[in-house]
Design a protein around this motif. Structure first.
Motif, PDB file in Angstrom:
ATOM      1  N   ASN A 193       0.836  -1.192   0.000  1.00 37.05           N
ATOM      2  CA  ASN A 193       0.000   0.000   0.000  1.00 37.05           C
ATOM      3  C   ASN A 193       0.871   1.243   0.000  1.00 37.05           C
ATOM      4  O   ASN A 193       2.073   1.181   0.291  1.00 37.05           O
ATOM      5  N   GLU A 194       0.277   2.385  -0.294  1.00 33.89           N
ATOM      6  CA  GLU A 194       0.994   3.647  -0.126  1.00 33.89           C
ATOM      7  C   GLU A 194       1.417   3.751   1.341  1.00 33.89           C
ATOM      8  O   GLU A 194       0.590   3.565   2.238  1.00 33.89           O
ATOM      9  N   PRO A 195       2.689   4.024   1.609  1.00 34.11           N
ATOM     10  CA  PRO A 195       3.162   3.991   2.995  1.00 34.11           C
ATOM     11  C   PRO A 195       2.577   5.125   3.836  1.00 34.11           C
ATOM     12  O   PRO A 195       2.533   6.268   3.415  1.00 34.11           O
ATOM     13  N   ALA A 196       2.144   4.773   5.030  1.00 34.45           N
ATOM     14  CA  ALA A 196       1.586   5.764   5.941  1.00 34.45           C
ATOM     15  C   ALA A 196       2.679   6.500   6.702  1.00 34.45           C
ATOM     16  O   ALA A 196       2.465   7.616   7.183  1.00 34.45           O
ATOM     17  N   ASP A 197       3.858   5.889   6.822  1.00 31.01           N
ATOM     18  CA  ASP A 197       4.970   6.511   7.526  1.00 31.01           C
ATOM     19  C   ASP A 197       6.281   5.936   6.993  1.00 31.01           C
ATOM     20  O   ASP A 197       6.285   5.064   6.114  1.00 31.01           O
ATOM     21  N   PHE A 198       7.390   6.436   7.524  1.00 34.27           N
ATOM     22  CA  PHE A 198       8.698   6.049   7.003  1.00 34.27           C
ATOM     23  C   PHE A 198       8.983   4.573   7.252  1.00 34.27           C
ATOM     24  O   PHE A 198       9.601   3.900   6.412  1.00 34.27           O
ATOM     25  N   ASN A 199       8.533   4.038   8.393  1.00 36.34           N
ATOM     26  CA  ASN A 199       8.764   2.614   8.661  1.00 36.34           C
ATOM     27  C   ASN A 199       8.084   1.749   7.612  1.00 36.34           C
ATOM     28  O   ASN A 199       8.646   0.743   7.157  1.00 36.34           O
ATOM     29  N   GLU A 200       6.869   2.134   7.207  1.00 33.68           N
ATOM     30  CA  GLU A 200       6.178   1.365   6.170  1.00 33.68           C
ATOM     31  C   GLU A 200       6.855   1.575   4.817  1.00 33.68           C
ATOM     32  O   GLU A 200       6.895   0.652   3.991  1.00 33.68           O
ATOM     33  N   MET A 201       7.421   2.744   4.607  1.00 43.53           N
ATOM     34  CA  MET A 201       8.172   3.002   3.383  1.00 43.53           C
ATOM     35  C   MET A 201       9.377   2.058   3.304  1.00 43.53           C
ATOM     36  O   MET A 201       9.664   1.467   2.253  1.00 43.53           O
ATOM     37  N   LEU A 202      10.081   1.885   4.429  1.00 45.38           N
ATOM     38  CA  LEU A 202      11.219   0.973   4.473  1.00 45.38           C
ATOM     39  C   LEU A 202      10.766  -0.474   4.278  1.00 45.38           C
ATOM     40  O   LEU A 202      11.421  -1.258   3.578  1.00 45.38           O
TER      41      LEU A 202
ATOM     42  N   MET B 236      12.866  17.801   5.917  1.00 46.85           N
ATOM     43  CA  MET B 236      11.608  18.417   6.348  1.00 46.85           C
ATOM     44  C   MET B 236      10.732  17.428   7.111  1.00 46.85           C
ATOM     45  O   MET B 236      10.001  17.821   8.024  1.00 46.85           O
ATOM     46  N   ARG B 237      10.793  16.136   6.761  1.00 46.65           N
ATOM     47  CA  ARG B 237       9.996  15.146   7.483  1.00 46.65           C
ATOM     48  C   ARG B 237      10.621  14.780   8.830  1.00 46.65           C
ATOM     49  O   ARG B 237       9.934  14.398   9.765  1.00 46.65           O
ATOM     50  N   THR B 238      11.945  14.882   8.943  1.00 49.74           N
ATOM     51  CA  THR B 238      12.626  14.547  10.195  1.00 49.74           C
ATOM     52  C   THR B 238      12.559  15.689  11.188  1.00 49.74           C
ATOM     53  O   THR B 238      12.305  15.482  12.375  1.00 49.74           O
ATOM     54  N   HIS B 239      12.765  16.930  10.692  1.00 51.77           N
ATOM     55  CA  HIS B 239      12.873  18.074  11.607  1.00 51.77           C
ATOM     56  C   HIS B 239      11.936  19.235  11.307  1.00 51.77           C
ATOM     57  O   HIS B 239      11.865  20.176  12.100  1.00 51.77           O
TER      58      HIS B 239
ATOM     59  N   ILE C  51       7.903  11.077   8.919  1.00 54.33           N
ATOM     60  CA  ILE C  51       9.008  10.390   9.601  1.00 54.33           C
ATOM     61  C   ILE C  51       8.900  10.618  11.112  1.00 54.33           C
ATOM     62  O   ILE C  51       8.700   9.686  11.872  1.00 54.33           O
ATOM     63  N   THR C  52       9.028  11.863  11.539  1.00 53.19           N
ATOM     64  CA  THR C  52       8.936  12.181  12.964  1.00 53.19           C
ATOM     65  C   THR C  52       7.502  12.533  13.329  1.00 53.19           C
ATOM     66  O   THR C  52       6.945  13.488  12.770  1.00 53.19           O
ATOM     67  N   PRO C  53       6.892  11.795  14.246  1.00 52.21           N
ATOM     68  CA  PRO C  53       5.519  12.116  14.644  1.00 52.21           C
ATOM     69  C   PRO C  53       5.400  13.558  15.138  1.00 52.21           C
ATOM     70  O   PRO C  53       6.270  14.057  15.864  1.00 52.21           O
ATOM     71  N   GLY C  54       4.348  14.223  14.698  1.00 47.62           N
ATOM     72  CA  GLY C  54       4.106  15.590  15.137  1.00 47.62           C
ATOM     73  C   GLY C  54       4.732  16.658  14.269  1.00 47.62           C
ATOM     74  O   GLY C  54       4.404  17.841  14.418  1.00 47.62           O
TER      75      GLY C  54
END
Length: 417
Positions: A158-167, A200-203, A291-294
């Protein structure tokens, strides 16, 4: 919300009529330099110029198209020695060296005109340096991940919901004998798109812009964290081999042939992927995942621009041309799916009923609360951008060189800012 209409439903005559009363016929000369050397953008610009010419048959228009990469090295010379009246370029920091050198015309007066002030208001910031406007935009476009939907479905992804799913998706892609992402880093800017999104997704957007202003050391642990996230992809073999010797166009066949599952690119990649045979049932798009929640989602949405040279000989004609190209009718035509396949900058223009334009517009208008960046080599000063992009390409080939790369980039930062 802007209206959506199919190009086939609106005749050219109707669109031209949207321009309103024709301005007084122009005479004399108009010299235009374009960097739109790829086939679709070139044809789009030449057709637009032809329509302008038909309104002003007494005007002598000379158009010079220069290969985009060569244009970047020639622009200062031709602005200084043999200036056109009008030229293409880019918004934000990419304008600054030529503004500072007095080579671009201040067109703030045009931004006080109601037709521009209201309809182009959302792009004014990208055109502003030192409180003045130095050109007009003609298109902008989303970046994101274009992927082979049919391959994802075959692999149960599926389209990844977050970076872990992307990996996780990437691991499955590699296990199937494919690469996760096509990329060609011969033109260094392609690697920096990955840095933009990972950073931008990390910080977040504000941190990324602090880096662009030189306020963050490249040896800062937070910058290393961005590269560490990138390194997870690099070390698992996510990217196609030998990418440093391929330009971005040369990387597209890997997606077309199914040897790679996706590519991080601007919407300009859609036309050549379609031309190569991919259907909209095979090709799809998703936002780069969190990547980073929030951390609020921020996007790259580069804005391409037209400017008047400070040394132009025909500035009245040049201003008339700029007014024409940002009109609702022209914005509708040049940005539709059959032409640039991008998003119009005029709020009164219509967005073509194109799958990817609709997805991009929705993403940028409803799901990018963190901010909109122009792109790495437009947001960072040229000298810093060049050194950093060289380092990024090196990192993608030799990730263990990261310490040396960051030390070098920090040295450059101290010299540049």
């Amino acid at each position: 919300m802007r209206s959506i209409l199919k190009a086939t439903a609106v005749s050219l005559a109707t669109l031209v009529a949207l321009v309103g009363p024709a301005s007084a016929e122009l005479t004399g000369n108009l010299k235009i330099n374009l960097d739109t050397s790829n086939p679709a953008p070139r044809a789009t610009m030449e057709a637009m110029i032809s329509r302008f010419q038909s309104l002003h048959p007494g005007l002598n228009i000379t158009t010079t198209v220069i290969d985009r990469e060569a244009y970047k090295t020639q622009i200062r010379n031709f602005l200084s020695a043999d200036a056109p009246d009008v030229l293409t370029w880019y918004a934000a920091n990419r304008m600054k060296p030529y503004v500072d050198a007095g080579l671009l015309e201040d067109v703030s007066d045009m931004w006080n005109e109601p037709a521009i002030a209201g309809s182009l208001a959302s792009t004014k910031g990208a055109m502003t340096i030192d409180g003045k406007q130095w050109g007009v935009p003609y298109t902008y476009y989303q970046w994101g991940i274009y992927y082979r939907k049919d391959i994802y479905e075959d692999l149960g992804l599926n389209e990844p919901a977050d970076f872990n799913e992307m990996l996780s998706n990437c691991e499955a892609m590699i296990a199937s004998g494919r690469k996760c992402y096509a990329i060609g880093t011969k033109w260094l800017w392609t690697a920096s798109g990955w840095f933009d999104y990972l950073n931008m997704r990390t910080h977040g957007f504000d941190f990324h812009m602090q880096m662009a202003r030189g306020e963050i050391e490249w040896t800062d642990p937070r910058v290393r964290e961005t590269f560490d996230n990138w390194g997870k992809l690099v070390r698992m073999g996510a990217f196609i081999d030998d990418h440093q010797n391929k330009d971005w166009q040369q990387s597209l066949p890997f997606v077309v042939n199914g040897e790679a599952g996706a590519i991080l690119k601007g919407n300009f990649a859609v036309a050549p992927l379609r031309d190569a045979g991919l259907t909209d049932d095979q090709l799809d798009f998703h936002q780069f995942p969190a990547i980073t929640p929030g951390v609020a989602m921020a996007e790259d949405a580069p804005t391409d621009t037209f400017h008047i040279a400070a040394n132009a000989q025909n500035k009245d004609n040049a201003r008339a041309f700029l007014r024409y190209l940002v009109s609702p009718a022209e914005q509708t035509i040049i940005n539709n799916g059959a032409n640039l396949g991008q998003l119009p900058v005029n709020s009164a223009a219509a967005i073509d009923n194109d799958k990817f334009l609709n997805e991009g517009f929705t993403m940028l208008s409803t799901n990018s609360p963190g901010g909109v960046a122009q792109f790495f080599d437009r947001d960072f000063p040229a000298e810093m951008a060049k050194a950093a992009m060289e380092g990024m390409q090196e990192f993608m080939v030799f990730p263990d060189n990261l310490d040396d790369i960051l030390e070098r980039l920090e040295s450059v930062r101290q010299d540049v800012y």
